[in-house]
Design a protein around this motif. Structure first.
Motif, mmCIF file in Angstrom:
data_model
loop_
_atom_site.group_PDB
_atom_site.id
_atom_site.type_symbol
_atom_site.label_atom_id
_atom_site.label_comp_id
_atom_site.label_asym_id
_atom_site.label_seq_id
_atom_site.Cartn_x
_atom_site.Cartn_y
_atom_site.Cartn_z
ATOM 1 N N ILE A 148 0.834 -1.207 0.000
ATOM 2 C CA ILE A 148 0.000 0.000 0.000
ATOM 3 C C ILE A 148 0.868 1.257 0.000
ATOM 4 O O ILE A 148 0.616 2.219 -0.753
ATOM 5 C CB ILE A 148 -0.950 -0.004 1.216
ATOM 6 N N LEU A 149 1.900 1.264 0.840
ATOM 7 C CA LEU A 149 2.805 2.419 0.893
ATOM 8 C C LEU A 149 3.552 2.592 -0.425
ATOM 9 O O LEU A 149 3.827 3.717 -0.850
ATOM 10 C CB LEU A 149 3.806 2.247 2.041
ATOM 11 N N PHE A 165 -6.475 -3.123 -6.129
ATOM 12 C CA PHE A 165 -6.766 -4.495 -5.725
ATOM 13 C C PHE A 165 -5.838 -5.505 -6.407
ATOM 14 O O PHE A 165 -5.558 -6.570 -5.850
ATOM 15 C CB PHE A 165 -8.234 -4.819 -5.994
ATOM 16 N N GLU A 166 -5.349 -5.171 -7.587
ATOM 17 C CA GLU A 166 -4.347 -6.022 -8.221
ATOM 18 C C GLU A 166 -3.070 -6.019 -7.390
ATOM 19 O O GLU A 166 -2.443 -7.066 -7.178
ATOM 20 C CB GLU A 166 -4.059 -5.514 -9.638
ATOM 21 N N MET A 167 -2.697 -4.822 -6.899
ATOM 22 C CA MET A 167 -1.520 -4.688 -6.050
ATOM 23 C C MET A 167 -1.706 -5.472 -4.751
ATOM 24 O O MET A 167 -0.790 -6.185 -4.313
ATOM 25 C CB MET A 167 -1.273 -3.209 -5.748
ATOM 26 N N LEU A 168 -2.891 -5.374 -4.145
ATOM 27 C CA LEU A 168 -3.148 -6.105 -2.897
ATOM 28 C C LEU A 168 -2.957 -7.606 -3.092
ATOM 29 O O LEU A 168 -2.314 -8.277 -2.279
ATOM 30 C CB LEU A 168 -4.574 -5.834 -2.403
ATOM 31 N N GLY A 169 -3.527 -8.134 -4.168
ATOM 32 C CA GLY A 169 -3.404 -9.562 -4.439
ATOM 33 C C GLY A 169 -1.958 -9.988 -4.599
ATOM 34 O O GLY A 169 -1.544 -11.037 -4.082
ATOM 35 N N GLU A 170 -1.171 -9.152 -5.301
ATOM 36 C CA GLU A 170 0.233 -9.489 -5.540
ATOM 37 C C GLU A 170 1.029 -9.524 -4.232
ATOM 38 O O GLU A 170 1.796 -10.458 -3.976
ATOM 39 C CB GLU A 170 0.848 -8.475 -6.493
ATOM 40 N N TYR A 171 0.840 -8.509 -3.380
ATOM 41 C CA TYR A 171 1.601 -8.443 -2.134
ATOM 42 C C TYR A 171 1.134 -9.481 -1.115
ATOM 43 O O TYR A 171 1.932 -9.956 -0.297
ATOM 44 C CB TYR A 171 1.548 -7.026 -1.538
ATOM 45 N N ILE A 172 -0.144 -9.829 -1.146
ATOM 46 C CA ILE A 172 -0.633 -10.905 -0.272
ATOM 47 C C ILE A 172 0.059 -12.217 -0.639
ATOM 48 O O ILE A 172 0.556 -12.948 0.233
ATOM 49 C CB ILE A 172 -2.163 -11.051 -0.382
ATOM 50 N N LEU A 173 0.115 -12.505 -1.932
ATOM 51 C CA LEU A 173 0.767 -13.737 -2.378
ATOM 52 C C LEU A 173 2.271 -13.694 -2.108
ATOM 53 O O LEU A 173 2.869 -14.713 -1.734
ATOM 54 C CB LEU A 173 0.501 -13.964 -3.865
ATOM 55 N N ASP A 174 2.882 -12.527 -2.289
ATOM 56 C CA ASP A 174 4.314 -12.401 -2.003
ATOM 57 C C ASP A 174 4.598 -12.676 -0.530
ATOM 58 O O ASP A 174 5.556 -13.369 -0.176
ATOM 59 C CB ASP A 174 4.820 -11.001 -2.371
ATOM 60 N N GLY A 175 3.769 -12.113 0.343
ATOM 61 C CA GLY A 175 3.935 -12.339 1.778
ATOM 62 C C GLY A 175 3.770 -13.800 2.143
ATOM 63 O O GLY A 175 4.515 -14.350 2.965
ATOM 64 N N PHE A 176 2.778 -14.452 1.499
ATOM 65 C CA PHE A 176 2.543 -15.871 1.767
ATOM 66 C C PHE A 176 3.730 -16.714 1.303
ATOM 67 O O PHE A 176 4.142 -17.662 1.982
ATOM 68 C CB PHE A 176 1.261 -16.331 1.068
ATOM 69 N N LYS A 177 4.293 -16.350 0.142
ATOM 70 C CA LYS A 177 5.469 -17.079 -0.362
ATOM 71 C C LYS A 177 6.631 -16.970 0.610
ATOM 72 O O LYS A 177 7.335 -17.957 0.882
ATOM 73 C CB LYS A 177 5.889 -16.523 -1.731
ATOM 74 N N VAL A 178 6.846 -15.769 1.150
ATOM 75 C CA VAL A 178 7.936 -15.573 2.114
ATOM 76 C C VAL A 178 7.709 -16.447 3.351
ATOM 77 O O VAL A 178 8.631 -17.116 3.840
ATOM 78 C CB VAL A 178 8.051 -14.090 2.525
ATOM 79 N N ALA A 179 6.474 -16.448 3.867
ATOM 80 C CA ALA A 179 6.156 -17.244 5.057
ATOM 81 C C ALA A 179 6.398 -18.731 4.808
ATOM 82 O O ALA A 179 6.986 -19.433 5.639
ATOM 83 C CB ALA A 179 4.709 -17.000 5.481
ATOM 84 N N ILE A 180 5.956 -19.211 3.651
ATOM 85 C CA ILE A 180 6.125 -20.633 3.313
ATOM 86 C C ILE A 180 7.594 -20.982 3.132
ATOM 87 O O ILE A 180 8.084 -22.012 3.629
ATOM 88 C CB ILE A 180 5.339 -20.986 2.037
ATOM 89 N N ILE A 181 8.333 -20.108 2.432
ATOM 90 C CA ILE A 181 9.759 -20.367 2.184
ATOM 91 C C ILE A 181 10.543 -20.386 3.493
ATOM 92 O O ILE A 181 11.366 -21.279 3.732
ATOM 93 C CB ILE A 181 10.345 -19.319 1.216
ATOM 94 N N VAL A 182 10.285 -19.397 4.362
ATOM 95 C CA VAL A 182 10.973 -19.368 5.660
ATOM 96 C C VAL A 182 10.613 -20.608 6.474
ATOM 97 O O VAL A 182 11.481 -21.235 7.097
ATOM 98 C CB VAL A 182 10.620 -18.085 6.449
ATOM 99 N N GLY A 183 9.329 -20.986 6.469
ATOM 100 C CA GLY A 183 8.901 -22.181 7.189
ATOM 101 C C GLY A 183 9.588 -23.432 6.673
ATOM 102 O O GLY A 183 10.056 -24.267 7.461
#
Length: 393
Positions: free
Chosen positions: A106-107, A234-252
């Motif tokens: 968002i920022l 909303f396109e940006m929101l979807g992209e960053y949500i998925l990016d955040g999820f990828k980071v969480a999964i990769i770190v896990g």
């Protein structure tokens, strides 16, 4: 005696950086001294003053509130999976990264983040004796992440010299992304996390300016930042949500693999040598712990945690520090906490090399060629931050 050891530690770190310098005659002493003084002042301000306490408390409260908001979404999707009173690491530490990623998006979308990165980068360049591009990159790495930052420099990657490319990559490895700061604060005291963020920003420049000194000509320092493709909100929101999820999964996934591997290696070493692999690493890193101001009685255990961070990643080491059976003093915990807040580990070499190579294959090969030197410098920057903190604790 405490101050003597800390000052000696600073000199040792600077000497180790000087030994690896590509051009020892070009090292600029004045900016290095200036940044060391700034680091000490920041440490005193953040850890030993009332205003510093107020600032850190405010930052901590912001992240705590963000984690509360994140838990609303997590509870809706995963509610009931954990037993009452339990706090699974994946749910409480990793998944909130998704929400922090959304806020960063968002920022970025509102053009607030690029303005901050350029402004702070310009101010830093007046202190560190380097180019505006290097200063921007350090701030951008802190805000958007060590691999994502290179996307904003896509147009310039092919034009950069090997020396400037090293400094950009060193900054990315020495700092950490704000998107996972909230996760760190669930394992370490927030005051040490915030202090480390500030110190590493300057520590990375100090070490890079010794290992990799060079002059930037005014005509080479144009700051033309690659604009992201304009997206709908909303396109940006979807992209960053998925990016955040990828980071969480990769770190896990990395945590599962590294912790399991470490447990297996420790068991094998205990069976054969009657000593764990981490203890061996602890003895190897104990001298470094000593120059950081950690007492001899705690140096081996502290060295083991430091080595764990280097060999695996900072999350594994933070879990060991916060949940392990260690009898550390408050001062040692503070020094180790600051040391752990960086991306200086072997896996980061692959992450940064891959990020650059995906944008410019030739420059990616250049990064791969100095990967170990990159890790060496970033580790020295983390050690330096720990030593600076040891002066004021």
């Amino acid at each position: 005696m405490q101050y003597v050891i800390s000052i000696l530690g600073i000199l040792v770190v600077l000497f180790l950086a000087w030994l690896a310098s590509s051009n020892r005659k070009k090292v600029k002493v004045k900016p290095i001294i200036t940044m060391l003084i700034i680091q000490i002042i920041l440490s005193v301000f953040l850890l030993n003053t009332e205003f510093g306490l107020i600032l850190i408390t405010a930052i901590s409260n912001v992240f705590n509130k963000l984690l509360e908001y994140a838990s609303e979404g997590i509870s809706f999707v995963f509610g009931g999976m954990a037993n009452e009173g339990e706090a699974p690491f994946f749910l409480t530490v990793l998944l909130p990264i998704i929400f922090i990623s959304v806020l960063i998006g968002i920022l970025q979308h509102l053009r607030i983040l690029p303005l901050l990165m350029k402004g702070i980068g310009w101010l830093l360049s007046k202190v560190n004796g380097m180019g505006i591009l290097e200063s921007y990159n350090a701030v951008a790495s802190l805000m958007v992440g060590q691999s994502e930052v290179f996307i904003t420099l896509k147009k310039q990657l092919g034009l950069l010299s090997k020396q400037r490319l090293y400094t950009l990559c060193a900054s990315a490895m020495s700092t950490v992304s704000i998107s996972i700061v909230g996760a760190y604060m669930t394992m370490l005291e927030p005051k040490y996390v915030v202090t480390a963020l500030a110190l590493n920003l300057f520590g990375g420049f100090i070490i890079a300016s010794i290992i990799n000194p060079y002059e930037v000509q005014p005509n080479e320092d144009m700051l033309e930042i690659q604009e992201f493709r304009r997206q709908s909100f909303f396109e940006m929101l979807g992209e960053y949500i998925l990016d955040g999820f990828k980071v969480a999964i990769i770190v896990g996934a990395m945590l599962i693999g590294f912790i399991a591997l470490m447990a297996g290696i420790n068991h094998v070493f205990e069976l054969i040598f009657h000593i764990s692999f981490q203890q061996i690493l602890g003895y190897l890193f104990a001298p470094i712990a000593l120059i950081m101001g950690i007492p001899l009685s705690e140096a081996v255990s502290a060295g083991g945690i430091m080595a764990t961070k280097l060999v695996t990643n900072e999350f594994v080491a933070m879990l060991d520090l916060s949940g392990g059976n260690h009898d550390f003093s408050t001062r040692t915990i503070g020094i180790l906490s600051v040391f752990l807040v960086s991306f200086a580990n072997f896996s980061s070499i692959g992450i940064i090399t891959g990020a650059v190579k995906s944008l410019n294959e030739e420059q990616g090969n250049v990064v791969a060629s100095f990967g170990l030197k990159l890790l060496y410098g970033a580790t020295l920057a983390s050690i330096l931050s720990g030593i600076i903190v040891s002066l004021v604790l």
